[in-house]
Design a protein around this motif. Structure first.
Motif, short mmCIF file in Angstrom:
data_model
loop_
_atom_site.label_atom_id
_atom_site.label_comp_id
_atom_site.label_asym_id
_atom_site.label_seq_id
_atom_site.Cartn_x
_atom_site.Cartn_y
_atom_site.Cartn_z
N UNK A 196 36.93 39.09 34.59
CA UNK A 196 37.53 40.02 35.79
C UNK A 196 38.48 39.40 36.71
N UNK A 197 37.77 38.33 37.36
CA UNK A 197 37.95 37.84 38.42
C UNK A 197 39.53 36.99 37.68
N UNK A 198 39.75 37.73 36.36
CA UNK A 198 40.92 36.46 35.49
C UNK A 198 41.93 37.45 35.57
N UNK A 199 41.49 38.64 35.97
CA UNK A 199 42.07 39.75 35.65
C UNK A 199 42.60 40.54 34.40
N UNK A 200 41.45 39.75 32.94
CA UNK A 200 41.02 40.33 31.78
C UNK A 200 40.60 41.48 31.54
N UNK A 201 41.91 42.46 30.50
CA UNK A 201 41.45 43.99 31.04
C UNK A 201 40.10 44.31 29.59
N UNK A 202 39.13 44.91 29.21
CA UNK A 202 38.04 45.08 29.00
C UNK A 202 38.65 46.22 27.62
N UNK A 203 38.19 45.75 26.27
CA UNK A 203 38.88 45.93 25.39
C UNK A 203 37.41 46.95 24.52
#
Length: 482
Positions: A208-215
């Protein structure tokens, strides 16, 4: 574990370093979002200043891509117990088909994994940094053992039998990635764990802290068992027919899929600071080190305008750069390179003698400001044409220019007050008498340092400018700061 590990084959990759012409696998990586790969921070930390030194290689397609940028977790670091905390990083790469068509691995945040839950690591295994002969990804099964500490929901323990080259592997529960494998606890005596078979992982929530979206999780388990016998037979026969037709149609196009591969070895690109570690207006030094002979070019693009950083204008645009030598670039024309909040660096290397800048156009380039006499769109169109016509002898990569994201230190000079032009350093000793006049240096070439094969720097005293010179730069040029 997911019902079919092969369904993720196109999304799995290796982090590769080329040493003495040989590929060395540093760790595993996997697709988490478009053009975004996930791996362990300790795998790539040493290359944050030179991301283009390493490549991402997809075993399924055979393609490899130069890394554009590296971003580690904001809390990444090693503690007194030698534990590397928040050991995760994202890599930006410019993927092309078929790799750009691969789906991101399924990620679901805030999943509660109970102790003793079965986990699986899916990856292309390596042995001692070398590639294996496996044509398909392999799954290693084990158990989730619990948290490293009761109050720490990010750092986890498991017992999957993974090797050092497996760092960065995704760990699945039944449906999605729940953690990233980080390493073996046997190398961390400060943790006082009871057995060396316990290994470390990082919760997927750290992304989350690296701005990776949930899929959306991929549910494949039990799919075929839920189908009736008649429907299953129909699917199998249809699949066979599809594969036969697919081979016939795809075979003539296999060569066009071999993108990202080049006869030119990777080029090491280093900055004097991490790419995201500059303050606005800070001076930037770029060092290019090709590992094989090539014709080397570095452009800066901002909007639809383009500048050439290397080779300097008024020099030969078709001079070969020898493998192992280096080029130090700290300015263009009379301007220093400075960190800004926009712009891209376009790195081009050719195995053959050529240039995207025509000879008559090169003569029109202003040696003071180095702006090209045509648009950035035209530049990229020409480079793409070179790639299309010479797919194995052109290496092209777009890199983020250093960003001025950090606050300026109190003791650092104000770039607005010290935005002086560059000049050749004053000589402190008189030149010895010469029978013939010394040829003048080419305009704009004073900032380039070259190391010969013996390692002795040539023209080293001209590798930096003199900050005492009065301002001369064109303040309207947006490329004065990158």
């Amino acid at each position: 574990m997911p019902g079919d590990p092969d369904s993720f084959a196109l999304s799995l990759a290796h982090i590769v370093l080329v040493e003495d012409g040989e590929d060395e696998i540093l760790g595993q990586a996997w697709l988490a979002a478009p053009n975004t790969m996930v791996t362990c921070g300790h795998v790539v930390e040493a290359y944050k200043r030179s991301p283009a030194s390493i490549t991402v290689k997809f075993p399924a397609s055979g393609n490899r891509y130069v890394v554009r940028s590296i971003k580690t977790h904001p809390s990444y670091g090693q503690g007194k117990d030698q534990l590397v905390r928040f050991d995760v990083a994202t890599l930006q790469v410019d993927l092309r088909p078929p790799d750009s068509n691969a789906r991101a691995l399924p990620i679901t945040y805030d999943v509660q994994v109970p102790a003793q839950q079965s986990l699986s690591a899916i990856r292309y295994p390596s042995h001692l940094g070398q590639f294996t002969t496996s044509q398909f990804p392999l799954a290693q099964v084990g158990r989730y053992l619990g948290r490293l500490k009761k109050d720490d929901r990010f750092h986890l323990l498991h017992d999957l039998a993974l090797s050092p080259g497996d760092s960065g592997s995704p760990l699945f529960d039944r449906n999605s990635v729940v953690a990233i494998h980080c390493g073996d606890t046997a190398t961390l005596p400060g943790l006082n764990l009871p057995t060396t078979s316990i290994r470390l992982a990082l919760s997927i929530d750290a992304l989350r802290a690296l701005s990776i979206p949930e899929t959306v999780p991929t549910r494949t388990e039990g799919l075929f068992f839920a189908l009736g016998p008649g429907l299953l037979s129909f699917l199998v026969s249809s699949l066979v027919a599809f594969l036969v037709a697919g081979i016939v149609m795809v075979y003539p196009n296999l060569e066009s899929w071999r993108v990202g591969q080049s006869d030119i070895q990777p080029i090491e690109v280093k900055f004097n600071e991490p790419v995201d570690g500059y303050y606005l207006g800070q001076e930037v030094t770029i060092t290019l080190t090709p590992r094989s002979d090539c014709y080397l070019y570095l452009f800066y693009v901002e909007g639809d305008r383009a500048w050439i950083f290397y080779p300097p204008p008024a020099t030969k645009f078709d001079t070969i750069t020898r493998g192992g030598s280096f080029r130090v670039i700290d300015g263009y024309g009379v301007n220093y390179i400075r960190a800004d909040d926009k712009g891209e660096l376009h790195l081009l290397a050719l195995k053959f003698k050529g240039s995207p800048v025509k000879e008559d156009e090169a003569a029109k380039v202003d040696t003071q400001q180095c702006e090209l006499p045509f648009t950035a769109t035209e530049l990229m169109s020409r480079i793409e044409e070179l790639q299309k016509n010479n797919p194995h002898t052109v290496l092209y990569q777009v890199l983020d220019a250093p960003r001025g994201t950090k606050p300026r230190p109190a003791d650092a000079p104000d770039p607005a007050a010290t935005a002086e032009s560059r000049k050749e350093p004053a000589k402190t000793e008189p030149e010895p008498a010469k029978t013939e006049p010394e040829p003048l240096p080419a305009p704009g070439d004073g900032h380039v340092g070259v190391e010969d094969v013996s390692g002795a720097p040539q023209n080293s005293e001209a590798s930096t400018g003199n900050p005492g010179e009065a301002p001369k730069q064109n303040t309207e040029s947006p490329a004065e700061q990158i």
